[in-house]
Motif scaffolding. Structure first.
Motif, PDB file in Angstrom:
ATOM      1  N   ASP A 173       0.913  -1.161  -0.425  1.00 33.44           N
ATOM      2  CA  ASP A 173       0.112  -0.047  -0.033  1.00 33.44           C
ATOM      3  C   ASP A 173       0.640   1.399  -0.204  1.00 33.44           C
ATOM      4  OD1 ASP A 173      -2.702  -1.337  -0.061  1.00 33.44           O
ATOM      5  OD2 ASP A 173      -1.866  -1.845   2.192  1.00 33.44           O
ATOM      6  N   LEU A 174       1.932   1.141   1.070  1.00 34.49           N
ATOM      7  CA  LEU A 174       2.602   2.425   1.293  1.00 34.49           C
ATOM      8  C   LEU A 174       3.791   3.133  -0.018  1.00 34.49           C
ATOM      9  CD1 LEU A 174       3.200   2.033   4.947  1.00 34.49           C
ATOM     10  CD2 LEU A 174       1.535   3.097   3.561  1.00 34.49           C
ATOM     11  N   GLY A 175       3.912   1.577  -0.614  1.00 36.54           N
ATOM     12  CA  GLY A 175       5.046   2.243  -1.858  1.00 36.54           C
ATOM     13  C   GLY A 175       4.059   2.385  -3.336  1.00 36.54           C
ATOM     14  N   GLY A 176       2.822   1.901  -3.091  1.00 40.00           N
ATOM     15  CA  GLY A 176       2.232   2.568  -4.250  1.00 40.00           C
ATOM     16  C   GLY A 176       1.824   1.426  -5.214  1.00 40.00           C
ATOM     17  N   TYR A 177       2.634   0.018  -4.974  1.00 36.90           N
ATOM     18  CA  TYR A 177       2.062  -0.770  -5.986  1.00 36.90           C
ATOM     19  C   TYR A 177       0.899  -1.274  -5.752  1.00 36.90           C
ATOM     20  CZ  TYR A 177       7.032  -1.108  -4.841  1.00 36.90           C
ATOM     21  OH  TYR A 177       8.210  -0.097  -4.292  1.00 36.90           O
ATOM     22  N   ASP A 178       0.320  -1.519  -4.862  1.00 31.41           N
ATOM     23  CA  ASP A 178      -1.157  -1.766  -4.991  1.00 31.41           C
ATOM     24  C   ASP A 178      -2.035  -1.126  -5.869  1.00 31.41           C
ATOM     25  OD1 ASP A 178      -3.492  -3.165  -3.615  1.00 31.41           O
ATOM     26  OD2 ASP A 178      -4.235  -1.272  -3.365  1.00 31.41           O
ATOM     27  N   VAL A 179      -1.996   0.261  -5.592  1.00 34.92           N
ATOM     28  CA  VAL A 179      -2.119   1.205  -6.536  1.00 34.92           C
ATOM     29  C   VAL A 179      -1.796   0.819  -7.945  1.00 34.92           C
ATOM     30  CG1 VAL A 179      -2.740   3.457  -7.549  1.00 34.92           C
ATOM     31  CG2 VAL A 179      -2.770   2.723  -5.227  1.00 34.92           C
ATOM     32  N   LEU A 180      -0.219   0.735  -8.233  1.00 31.62           N
ATOM     33  CA  LEU A 180       0.120   0.405  -9.702  1.00 31.62           C
ATOM     34  C   LEU A 180      -0.537  -0.903 -10.479  1.00 31.62           C
ATOM     35  CD1 LEU A 180       2.055   0.573 -11.686  1.00 31.62           C
ATOM     36  CD2 LEU A 180       3.064  -0.848 -10.426  1.00 31.62           C
ATOM     37  N   TYR A 181      -0.662  -2.581  -9.630  1.00 25.42           N
ATOM     38  CA  TYR A 181      -2.106  -3.486  -9.663  1.00 25.42           C
ATOM     39  C   TYR A 181      -3.024  -2.531 -10.274  1.00 25.42           C
ATOM     40  CZ  TYR A 181       1.699  -5.521  -7.821  1.00 25.42           C
ATOM     41  OH  TYR A 181       3.291  -5.906  -7.185  1.00 25.42           O
ATOM     42  N   LYS A 182      -4.000  -2.015  -9.761  1.00 29.27           N
ATOM     43  CA  LYS A 182      -5.407  -1.981  -9.982  1.00 29.27           C
ATOM     44  C   LYS A 182      -5.268  -0.690 -11.225  1.00 29.27           C
ATOM     45  CE  LYS A 182      -6.684  -1.940  -4.994  1.00 29.27           C
ATOM     46  NZ  LYS A 182      -6.599  -1.221  -4.154  1.00 29.27           N
ATOM     47  N   ILE A 183      -4.057  -0.215 -11.599  1.00 27.03           N
ATOM     48  CA  ILE A 183      -4.391   1.478 -12.550  1.00 27.03           C
ATOM     49  C   ILE A 183      -3.880   0.233 -13.841  1.00 27.03           C
ATOM     50  CG2 ILE A 183      -1.904   2.350 -12.674  1.00 27.03           C
ATOM     51  CD1 ILE A 183      -5.601   3.726 -13.049  1.00 27.03           C
TER      52      ILE A 183
END
Ligand SMILES: NC(=O)C1=CN([C@@H]2O[C@H](COP(=O)(O)OP(=O)(O)OC[C@H]3O[C@@H](n4cnc5c(N)ncnc54)[C@H](OP(=O)(O)O)[C@@H]3O)[C@@H](O)[C@H]2O)C=CC1
Ligand SMILES: N[C@@H](CC=O)C(=O)O
Length: 428
Positions: free
Chosen positions: A194-204
């Motif tokens: 979450d903090l490193g932005g990877y979760d967002v990266l996968y979602k986008i």
């Protein structure tokens, strides 16, 4: 009768179980078939399982599920990569329909999983993998299927949005809020995701796949999370009329797909600035619908579990109508471009300097050269020899800004460059 095996009884798995139990009659009326939860796979058989009526359906042996020919649908809610990937692949090979909330797997292995499902005449559904309770997959896949999407801007991670909101509200450190987000069931097993932005990266990446019928590789996309943002940044940004949000964007620029995942300053009054706490917000700009906005809880037990239930309804209808042939085809691998390298943007910069006139004048000179920025000196009126400086630049490409930052960094009285955060443009 439709038989289901649930993999995982954690935050989302237990929520799925409860909704299925509470709304069993309603769901069976919708799909016009009895629904039976036959197995639940967990790791630790000794753990207390609150609300679970029949403990005999628990197992720690996936093979029992795989080898059960009566299981029609496997709902994967264990998370992580290796075991989940293995279980999903094996289930598809056994012609079982798979439902998953696992964004990492869908983003990294989209084509392999779709192909495997197609070859085995089955299907894979993943509504809960992006934006928790918001039905964005179905909106893009179905509602916008005949439109031409041009841009998506979104807050896609409940944990980091919650953390930023609490840090701003209570002026506390990030560390203090992380545990709270974990206790509320919002964070991933490894909160670094979450903090490193990877979760967002996968979602986008998943949204890019669906919106543009392409297959993008998450590893090709530069991604920055929220680590390093402090309450100071949130307060200074607020004084200047902005909120700080972790923003994921996809822009189709001359048929090239540009993607960015980064914290942005978002002007208060803009839609995404109003999305606080565990909520996610998504703006979709397209040729015909023009602008659609979606918001709702982006993480948490029941909203996410409800998204899984919506997939269950679709999967059950698929079985009833006996139309298991896939509609989704493998997508063409497409290179992506760094949105932030392309854009000319304004930037917020926070630096710490020694409180002396020479350093202040040198910084002023560097920016005055091209009338490039407004400077705000945050004198805290104490005797401390340090002076925080906030700089808001005019629009500039990031590589040019980097050269200016190098000049500033080399000044004797400049102690640290604390943060450089782009300011989000309003889409007109
Ligand atoms: N939490 C949220 O708000 C959301 C999560 N998601 C996604 O949903 C998925 C599940 O997340 P969440 O519910 O939070 O996860 P949890 O950590 O709360 O639960 C995981 C569950 O899976 C079980 N498990 C883990 N590894 C294995 C394994 N190798 N074999 C068998 N069982 C295993 C655990 O067993 P045990 O109980 O024995 O430890 C636990 O019951 C993830 O992919 C996540 O990204 C999606 C949307 C929102
Ligand atoms: N950790 C994720 C859970 C949902 O996908 C988040 O915080 O958004």
């Amino acid at each position: 009768m439709i038989n289901i095996a649930l993999l995982g009884y954690g935050t989302v798995g237990s929520g799925f179980y409860e909704i299925l139990k509470n709304n069993k009659n309603k769901l069976e009326n919708i799909v016009k078939e009895k629904i039976n939860l036959k197995h639940i796979l967990i790791q630790d058989l000794t753990k207390k399982r609150e609300n679970l009526a029949d403990k005999s359906i628990l197992t720690d042996d996936f093979n029992k599920i795989l080898m059960d020919p009566e299981v029609d649908i496997v709902v994967e809610l264990i998370g992580g990569e290796q075991a989940a990937y293995q279980y999903i692949k094996e289930s598809l090979v056994k012609n079982k329909i798979v439902i998953t909330a696992n964004k990492l797997l869908i983003a990294k292995h989209y084509n392999q999983l779709m192909t495997l499902a197609e070859h085995n005449d089955t299907h894979i559904y993943f509504e809960a993998s992006v934006a928790g309770g918001i039905p964005i997959i179905k909106a893009i896949r179905d509602h916008l299927a005949g439109d031409n999407i041009q841009e998506i801007d979104a807050i896609l991670n409940g944990t980091t949005n919650y953390i930023l909101s609490i840090m701003e509200e209570k002026t506390i450190s990030m560390k203090e809020t992380i545990q709270e987000a974990q206790e509320l069931g919002y964070a991933e097993q490894d909160p670094e995701e979450d903090l490193g932005g990877y979760d967002v990266l996968y979602k986008i990446c998943i949204l890019a796949n669906l919106a543009f019928d392409i297959s993008v590789n998450p590893e090709d996309i530069p991604c920055k999370g929220i680590k390093g943002i402090t309450s100071y940044d949130l307060i200074y940004a607020s004084e200047l009329g902005y909120k700080i949000k972790l923003i994921a964007s996809i822009k189709n620029i001359n048929n090239k797909i540009n993607i960015g995942v980064r914290p942005n300053l978002v002007e208060k009054g803009e839609y995404l600035a109003s999305i606080d706490g565990v909520f996610n917000g998504i703006e979709v700009f397209s040729q015909y619908s023009q602008k659609l906005s979606f918001d709702g809880m982006g993480a948490g037990k029941y909203p996410s579990a409800n998204a899984v239930i919506s997939d269950l309804i679709e999967a059950a209808k698929t079985i009833k109508e006996n139309k298991t042939k896939l509609e989704l085809n493998p997508l063409e691998k497409t290179p992506t471009f760094d949105l932030h390298a392309y854009l000319e943007q304004s930037f917020y910069i926070r630096i710490q300097i020694e409180k002396d006139d020479q350093t202040i004048n040198q910084i002023k000179e560097i920016f005055a050269e091209k009338d490039l920025a407004e400077l705000f000196f945050k004198d805290n009126k104490t005797e401390t020899p340090l002076l925080p400086v906030i700089i808001i630049t005019k629009k500039i490409k990031e590589d040019k800004l980097e050269k200016i930052i190098e000049k500033i960094e080399s000044l004797k009285g400049v102690l640290t460059i604390n943060n450089i955060i782009p300011i989000k443009d309003t889409v007109s």
